[in-house]
Write an enzyme that holds these catalytic residues in place. Structure first.
Site, short mmCIF file in Angstrom:
data_model
loop_
_atom_site.label_atom_id
_atom_site.label_comp_id
_atom_site.label_asym_id
_atom_site.label_seq_id
_atom_site.Cartn_x
_atom_site.Cartn_y
_atom_site.Cartn_z
N CYS A 184 26.30 -3.76 26.08
CA CYS A 184 27.05 -4.27 27.22
C CYS A 184 26.69 -5.73 27.51
O CYS A 184 27.09 -6.60 26.75
CB CYS A 184 26.88 -3.35 28.42
SG CYS A 184 28.32 -3.41 29.51
N HIS A 202 28.37 1.83 26.25
CA HIS A 202 26.98 2.30 26.36
C HIS A 202 26.71 3.48 25.42
O HIS A 202 26.88 4.63 25.83
CB HIS A 202 26.68 2.70 27.80
CG HIS A 202 26.66 1.55 28.73
ND1 HIS A 202 25.49 0.93 29.13
CD2 HIS A 202 27.66 0.88 29.33
CE1 HIS A 202 25.79 -0.07 29.94
NE2 HIS A 202 27.10 -0.12 30.07
N GLU A 205 23.98 4.70 24.56
CA GLU A 205 22.85 5.51 25.02
C GLU A 205 23.28 6.70 25.87
O GLU A 205 22.53 7.67 26.01
CB GLU A 205 21.84 4.62 25.77
CG GLU A 205 22.23 4.18 27.19
CD GLU A 205 23.12 2.94 27.24
OE1 GLU A 205 23.77 2.62 26.23
OE2 GLU A 205 23.19 2.31 28.31
N1 GLN Z 1 27.51 -7.52 33.83
C1 GLN Z 1 28.33 -7.26 32.71
C2 GLN Z 1 29.73 -6.86 33.10
O1 GLN Z 1 29.96 -6.47 34.21
C3 GLN Z 1 27.71 -6.21 31.81
C4 GLN Z 1 27.60 -4.87 32.46
C5 GLN Z 1 26.59 -3.96 31.79
O2 GLN Z 1 25.72 -4.38 31.06
N2 GLN Z 1 26.68 -2.66 32.08
O3 GLN Z 1 30.63 -6.92 32.30
#
Ligand code: GLN
Length: 534
Positions: free
Chosen positions: A382, A508, A510
Site C-alpha cells: 500500500c 494488503h 497480509e
Molecule cells: N495513505 C495511503 C493511501 O491512503 C496508503 C494507505 C495504506 O497504506 N493503507 O492511499
C-alpha cells in the site's frame, strides 16, 4: 439449533481472548460443525477505522470492506473462513442504531434507555450473524475486562440472552489470570476468584474457566478454582503460555475443552477433529532448515500489534519455506540517505509497511532506493508500494520532485494522487476504498509467477492511487505494472525489470495469509531472501 458461546475476560486485558476463541472455534470446526466468531467491543467509535494503530493495533479489513478489530484476523487465520461487518460490533454502532430509530420515531412516546433498548439491540446482534448462514456455533468475544463500566450493558445482555435461550444453548467461557508469585513460589487463585465473583454479581455464572498461566497448574490448585468458582473440575482449563499462538488449538484439545463445551451444550461430535494440515504447518514452523533476516520498515514499530497481520504472514510464509524468518522492525524516521546502507545491510529482504500521512516518509523512500540499487528482495504494501513508485520516478525517471498529493498537495509531479472517487469525500470514517476488488495479472511477470493466475482478488484500504498520467514515462524507464484493476484501470501491482525481487502492491496481501494458505507474495519474498542470502 444454534449454540452460543460467550468469551469474557477478567483480572487484566491482553489475556488472549481472541486466540482462545479462535482455538476453540478451530476445534469445533474440526468436530464437523459450522462455526463463526464475532467480537463485541465496548468503545464508542463506530469501528476502529479512524483509530491510530497505537490505540488498538492494526485495523483488519474484511472482504466486504469492514474496518474491524485485529482479532478478526486471528479468526480468519485459524478458521480459514471470511468474516464480515457483522462479525464486529462496537458500543458506538449499537447506540447509533438505537438513536437512529429514536429519531425515526420507532419509540414514540417511550423513554429510550440502556435497559431494555441498548441491551435488546446487543442481544439481537448476538444472533444477527445467523441471518445469512445458519451456524452450529456462534462464539462471541466480549472486548475489555469484566468490571469495566463500559462493558456493563454487554454483560447484562449476555445474562438476559442466556436466560432467554437456556443454559444448554448458551454458555460463558471466562478467561482469567493465575499469576505465579516467585517470592511465595506459588500460583495464586485469588484474582480468578475475584473476577468470577464480579461476574456473578452481574448474574453470570461462568461455565468454563480458562486460567492463563506461565506455569503448569497442579491438580489441587485446579480443584480449588473449581470449588470456589463453582464450576466442575473438568471445566477448569489450563491456558499455559506457548511459544506460538498456533499451538493453542492443540493445547486446548489436550485440556479437553472441546469435550466440555460439547457436553455442556448437549451436542454430539460428528467426528474427531482432524488437525492434520494444522499439525503439518506446526511441524514445518518448528523445524526450519534455513534462516533469513527481514527488515520491516514502518512508523508504528514500537507496537507489535500495529502490523499484526504482516508478522503473522511472515510466520506462514516461513513455515511454507522451512525457513526461520527473523523480522526486525525499523523505524522509518531513523532512515536517511546517509545511513540507509548501514542500517539495512545484513538484511536478506525488506518489507515497507502501509501507513498514512507524511510522518517518516523520507526514510521509507531512502530505504527503497538502497534496496533497489542493491538488489535486495523487496515487498511494498500500500503506502510502501506508493513510495516505491515515488522513489522510481525521482531517481530513475528524472522527476526529481515527484511525490504523492497525500504528502504535498501542490507537488508538480503527483505520481501518486487522490482517487477520483475520493475527491468529494469529506468524512473520514469508513470512506476509503475498502475491501476486496479483482485485479488482472499480466503474464510473464513476477506477479504471475507468484500467483500462478491471471485473475486475483485482494483487499484494499486506501484513498490514493498510481496516477496513470505517469504510466508511459515510468514504463519507458522500466517500471512494470503487472496487476491492473480492469474496471477503473487502477494500477494494483508494480515491479521492476532488472531486479531479482521487487514488488509493490496497492492492496494488503497480509490480510489473506493463513497457516494453511500462506500468501504467494510473502512466500515469494522469503524464497527470494533465501536466494539473496546465498
Ligand atoms: N495513505 C495511503 C493511501 O491512503 C496508503 C494507505 C495504506 O497504506 N493503507 O492511499
Amino acid at each position: 439449533m444454534t449454540k452460543y458461546i460467550f468469551v469474557t475476560g477478567g483480572v487484566t486485558s491482553s489475556l488472549g481472548k481472541g486466540i482462545f476463541a479462535a482455538s476453540l472455534a478451530k476445534l469445533l470446526q474440526g468436530h464437523g460443525f459450522t462455526v463463526t466468531i464475532q467480537k463485541f467491543d465496548p468503545y464508542l467509535n463506530i469501528d476502529p477505522g479512524t483509530l491510530n494503530p497505537y490505540e488498538h493495533g492494526e485495523c483488519y479489513v474484511t472482504e466486504d470492506g469492514a474496518e474491524t478489530d485485529l482479532d478478526l484476523g486471528h479468526y480468519e487465520r485459524f478458521l480459514n473462513i471470511h468474516t464480515s461487518q457483522a462479525n464486529n460490533v462496537t458500543t458506538g454502532r449499537v447506540y447509533q442504531t438505537v438513536l437512529d430509530r429514536e429519531r425515526k420515531g420507532d419509540f414514540l412516546g417511550k423513554t429510550v434507555q440502556v435497559i431494555p433498548h441498548i441491551t435488546d439491540e446487543i442481544k439481537s446482534r448476538f444472533e444477527a450473524i445467523n441471518q445469512l448462514t445458519k451456524y452450529d456455533f456462534i462464539i462471541t468475544e466480549l472486548g475489555g475486562t469484566v468490571g469495566d463500566i463500559e462493558s456493563l450493558p454487554f454483560i447484562e445482555a449476555v445474562r438476559q440472552f442466556i436466560w432467554d435461550k437456556g443454559k444448554e444453548n448458551a454458555i460463558v467461557c471466562h478467561l482469567t489470570l493465575v499469576p505465579y508469585l516467585a517470592a511465595a513460589k506459588e500460583l495464586k487463585t485469588k484474582p480468578t476468584q475475584h473476577s468470577v465473583k464480579m461476574l456473578s454479581e452481574s448474574g453470570i455464572q461462568p461455565d468454563i474457566i480458562i486460567c492463563r498461566t506461565e506455569k503448569p497448574i497442579p491438580s489441587e490448585v485446579r480443584k480449588k478454582i473449581a470449588l470456589f468458582c463453582n464450576v466442575s473440575l473438568d471445566a477448569v482449563i489450563q491456558g499455559i503460555d506457548k511459544d506460538t499462538i498456533y499451538d493453542v488449538p492443540l493445547e486446548m484439545q489436550k485440556e479437553g475443552i472441546d469435550k466440555v463445551v460439547l457436553k455442556k451444550l448437549k451436542m454430539k461430535s460428528k467426528q474427531e477433529p482432524n488437525l492434520q494440515k494444522w499439525k503439518k504447518f506446526l511441524t514445518k514452523l518448528k523445524n526450519p532448515n534455513k534462516e533469513v533476516h527481514i527488515a520491516l520498515v514502518g512508523k508504528y514499530i514500537e507496537l507489535q500489534d500495529a502490523y499484526k497481520s504482516i508478522y503473522e504472514s511472515f510466520i506462514h510464509a516461513g513455515a511454507a519455506c522451512s525457513t526461520k524468518v527473523v523480522v526486525k522492525a525499523i523505524h522509518s524516521n531513523n532512515l536517511t540517505k546517509a545511513n540507509a546502507a548501514e542500517i539495512l545491510k545484513g538484511f536478506d529482504g525488506v518489507l515497507v509497511a502501509p501507513g498514512f500521512g507524511d510522518r517518516a516518509i523520507d526514510g521509507k523512500i531512502e530505504a527503497i532506493r538502497f534496496i533497489r540499487e542493491n538488489n535486495i528482495p523487496f515487498l511494498g504494501i500500500c503506502l510502501g508500494m506508493q513510495m516505491a513508485v515515488i522513489e522510481y520516478a525521482r531517481n530513475v525517471a528524472g522527476l526529481a520532485d515527484a511525490h504523492s498529493t497525500e504528502m504535498n498537495k501542490k507537488v508538480k509531479h503527483a505520481v501518486i494522487d487522490i482517487m477520483h472517487s475520493q475527491k468529494s469525500v469529506k468524512a473520514m470514517g469508513g470512506t476509503m476504498r475498502l475491501g476486496a476488488y479483482e485485479c488482472a495479472i499480466e503474464e510473464k511477470t513476477l506477479a504471475h509467477k507468484l500467483y500462478k493466475s491471471k485473475k486475483i482478488s485482494e483487499r484494499h484500504r486506501h484513498r490514493y492511487e498510481f496516477n496513470n498520467d505517469y504510466l508511459d514515462i515510468l514504463r519507458s524507464h522500466g517500471l512494470i505494472t503487472s496487476g491492473i484493476n480492469t474496471e477503473n484501470n487502477l494500477v494494483e501491482i508494480i515491479e521492476l525489470k532488472d531486479h531479482p525481487f521487487f514488488i509493490g502492491a496497492q492492496y494488503h496481501p497480509e490480510l489473506k495469509s493463513t497457516p494453511e494458505n500462506p500468501h504467494p507474495l510473502f512466500v515469494g519474498l522469503i524464497e527470494a531472501a533465501v536466494k539473496y542470502k546465498k
